[in-house]
Design a protein around this motif. Structure first.
Motif, short mmCIF file in Angstrom:
data_model
loop_
_atom_site.label_atom_id
_atom_site.label_comp_id
_atom_site.label_asym_id
_atom_site.label_seq_id
_atom_site.Cartn_x
_atom_site.Cartn_y
_atom_site.Cartn_z
N ILE A 1 17.95 -6.81 37.16
CA ILE A 1 19.16 -6.10 37.59
C ILE A 1 18.71 -5.01 38.55
O ILE A 1 17.94 -4.12 38.18
CB ILE A 1 19.93 -5.47 36.40
N ALA A 2 19.21 -5.08 39.77
CA ALA A 2 18.85 -4.10 40.81
C ALA A 2 19.81 -2.91 40.75
O ALA A 2 20.72 -2.85 39.91
CB ALA A 2 18.91 -4.77 42.18
N GLY A 3 19.64 -1.98 41.66
CA GLY A 3 20.45 -0.77 41.71
C GLY A 3 21.92 -1.03 41.94
O GLY A 3 22.76 -0.20 41.58
N ASP A 4 22.28 -2.18 42.52
CA ASP A 4 23.69 -2.49 42.78
C ASP A 4 24.35 -3.22 41.60
O ASP A 4 25.51 -3.61 41.68
CB ASP A 4 23.84 -3.30 44.07
N GLY A 5 23.61 -3.42 40.51
CA GLY A 5 24.17 -4.06 39.32
C GLY A 5 24.02 -5.56 39.30
O GLY A 5 24.39 -6.22 38.33
N ASP A 6 23.50 -6.15 40.36
CA ASP A 6 23.27 -7.59 40.45
C ASP A 6 21.77 -7.87 40.33
O ASP A 6 20.95 -6.98 40.53
CB ASP A 6 23.73 -8.12 41.81
N PRO A 7 21.41 -9.14 40.07
CA PRO A 7 19.99 -9.48 40.17
C PRO A 7 19.47 -9.13 41.56
O PRO A 7 20.22 -9.19 42.54
CB PRO A 7 19.97 -10.99 39.93
N ILE A 8 18.22 -8.79 41.66
CA ILE A 8 17.64 -8.35 42.94
C ILE A 8 17.65 -9.50 43.94
O ILE A 8 17.35 -10.65 43.60
CB ILE A 8 16.24 -7.74 42.73
N ASP A 9 18.04 -9.19 45.18
CA ASP A 9 18.18 -10.18 46.25
C ASP A 9 16.85 -10.52 46.90
O ASP A 9 15.96 -9.67 47.00
CB ASP A 9 19.10 -9.63 47.35
N VAL A 10 16.74 -11.77 47.37
CA VAL A 10 15.53 -12.23 48.07
C VAL A 10 15.91 -13.09 49.27
O VAL A 10 16.73 -14.00 49.16
CB VAL A 10 14.64 -13.11 47.16
#
Length: 182
Positions: free
Chosen positions: A68-77
């Motif tokens: 979970i990244a800072g935006d509340g979603d899984p971290i983007d790649v």
């Protein structure tokens, strides 16, 4: 929409393989004008928007499961590879860096970093180990894509920095810890 939960299959995936490669679930393939996003409540990949003519995703785009990244979603790649994958494809990457940034929407600032990885079996990017190996112009084009993509949604994306694989790994590990807290 924050994707806090993943279906059983994705939620069981570890962000790291035993070989230290990054696990990625592709949402949007390279060359697509369609932006897909995983909807965990319905357990489907959903069409979120269509980019204007002349604009497409320059590389495959996905997320790291069990983060979970800072935006509340899984971290983007953003995944560099020879040929496009497909929504839901699980693959492994060598992490080469991160474009650190933030999204500004309605006066609210939210951290929105984008990892950059090279698919494990690629030929075209076989020798790439860091963002610097891609060259300044290539990295500037990646950053410009993120800025232009967000402008289409009337959001501002501000690039803060582009960093190497060690910092990118730290971002993944932090996102893993953030998920475990939930």
């Amino acid at each position: 929409m924050a994707r806090h939960a993943l279906p059983a299959g994705f939620s069981k995936l570890s962000p790291w393989t035993e070989d230290g490669e990054l696990t990625v679930v592709i949402e949007t393939p390279k060359g697509s004008r369609n932006k897909y996003a995983f909807d965990p409540e319905r357990d489907v990949f959903e069409l979120k928007k269509v980019l204007p003519a002349g604009m497409s995703f320059p590389y495959d785009f996905g997320f790291v499961p069990s983060t979970i990244a800072g935006d509340g979603d899984p971290i983007d790649v953003l995944v560099l590879m020879d040929e496009p994958a497909f929504p839901g494809c699980v693959l492994t990457c060598r992490l080469i860096g991160v474009v650190e940034g933030e999204t500004i929407e309605d006066g609210e600032v939210e951290r929105n970093d984008r990892l950059v990885g090279v698919e494990t079996h690629t030929h075209s990017f076989e020798r790439v180990r860091t963002l610097k190996d891609l060259g300044d112009n290539f990295v500037a084009e990646l950053e410009a894509f993120f800025v232009n993509y967000h402008e289409l949604s009337d959001h501002e994306y501000r690039v803060l920095n582009s960093r190497g694989p060690r910092v990118a790994r730290d971002h993944v590990n932090q996102a893993m810890r953030h998920r475990k807290k939930r």
